[in-house]
Design an enzyme around this catalytic site. Sequence first.
Site, short mmCIF file in Angstrom:
data_model
loop_
_atom_site.label_atom_id
_atom_site.label_comp_id
_atom_site.label_asym_id
_atom_site.label_seq_id
_atom_site.Cartn_x
_atom_site.Cartn_y
_atom_site.Cartn_z
N SER A 128 10.28 3.39 10.68
CA SER A 128 11.62 3.34 11.26
C SER A 128 11.63 3.82 12.70
O SER A 128 10.85 4.72 13.08
CB SER A 128 12.57 4.21 10.42
OG SER A 128 13.79 4.45 11.09
N TYR A 152 15.22 12.46 7.60
CA TYR A 152 14.80 11.08 7.34
C TYR A 152 13.73 10.65 8.35
O TYR A 152 12.65 10.17 7.98
CB TYR A 152 15.99 10.13 7.40
CG TYR A 152 15.60 8.68 7.27
CD1 TYR A 152 15.28 8.14 6.03
CD2 TYR A 152 15.53 7.86 8.39
CE1 TYR A 152 14.90 6.81 5.91
CE2 TYR A 152 15.15 6.53 8.28
CZ TYR A 152 14.84 6.01 7.04
OH TYR A 152 14.46 4.69 6.92
#
Length: 314
Positions: A128, A152
């Site tokens: 990501s 995250y």
Amino acid sequence: MSHFKCLVTGGAGFIGSHISRRLVELGHEVICLDNFDDYYDNRLKEDNIRPLLACSNYRLVRGSILDEKILEECIKDIDFIFHNAARPGIRESIKNPMLTHEVNTTGTLRVLEAALAANVKKVIYASSSSVYGNVDQFPLKETSPTRPISPYGASKLCAENYCEIYREVYGLKTISLRYFTVFGPGIRPDLAISIFTRKALAGEDIDIFGDGNKSRDFTYIDNVIDANILAMTRGMGVYNIGGGHSITIDELARSIIRLTSSSSKIIYGKNVPGDVERTMADIDKARRELGYMPKVDVTEGLKKYIDFVQANRP
């Protein structure tokens, strides 16, 4: 391309189901492993994979990447692993960092261990742009500083590092694709494009966190799937997979309002922790080494997504 046996972890989710569909269409054998967790309504995942269940070269396994026995059984005789299983959500990771770490980092480590033991040809990991955090160098290169500002982002970066270690130390072929804000049919309902589109179609006010000047490199799903297929036979290490352009959240909302001919108004609110200010991918490395070239831009992608939502409204 020869036909291979592929495992798609998180294969009932948004990106995983699109990867599975493309692989099936190409004639590969696909095992989908998904635990159907409660992060969002599982009926959406069921919808994602329903067309695939009738395909002879597709098999669904309900289970977790944290379950070593299920993982070992799924990876037996597998050629390629498309590792998309993750606990998503920046704000959710701030609420529950331990769960995010367990699934995203420990889960990836388990996948790599099982892949190594089974002599898998290659692991294609879904990373990501969140690994970058707030940096002042744009567009973002794979060599840009990585300073994640959410659990995250930290969990995805840690998993990326494990992929590199297993490649360099153990000889397992791995590639990490850093996705930049992927959208399209089947996108999670908690993401901005999904929320804005539903609000616009209903003529409701669209709420934006902050002043709308945060910007993102929005990447249509077809571009990401192309990158995954290319990654089967090309590239090693880390690659940015984005659209190569950035627009503000305010511009996004206004585009959706315009494309839906909506009467919605934009309401600006407070900033939320964990959201980076800006993302924009430098995709030169992916273009050069993978042959990656985004074919669908943001405007065309938004039109496709809006058409999908309108066609599937209750």
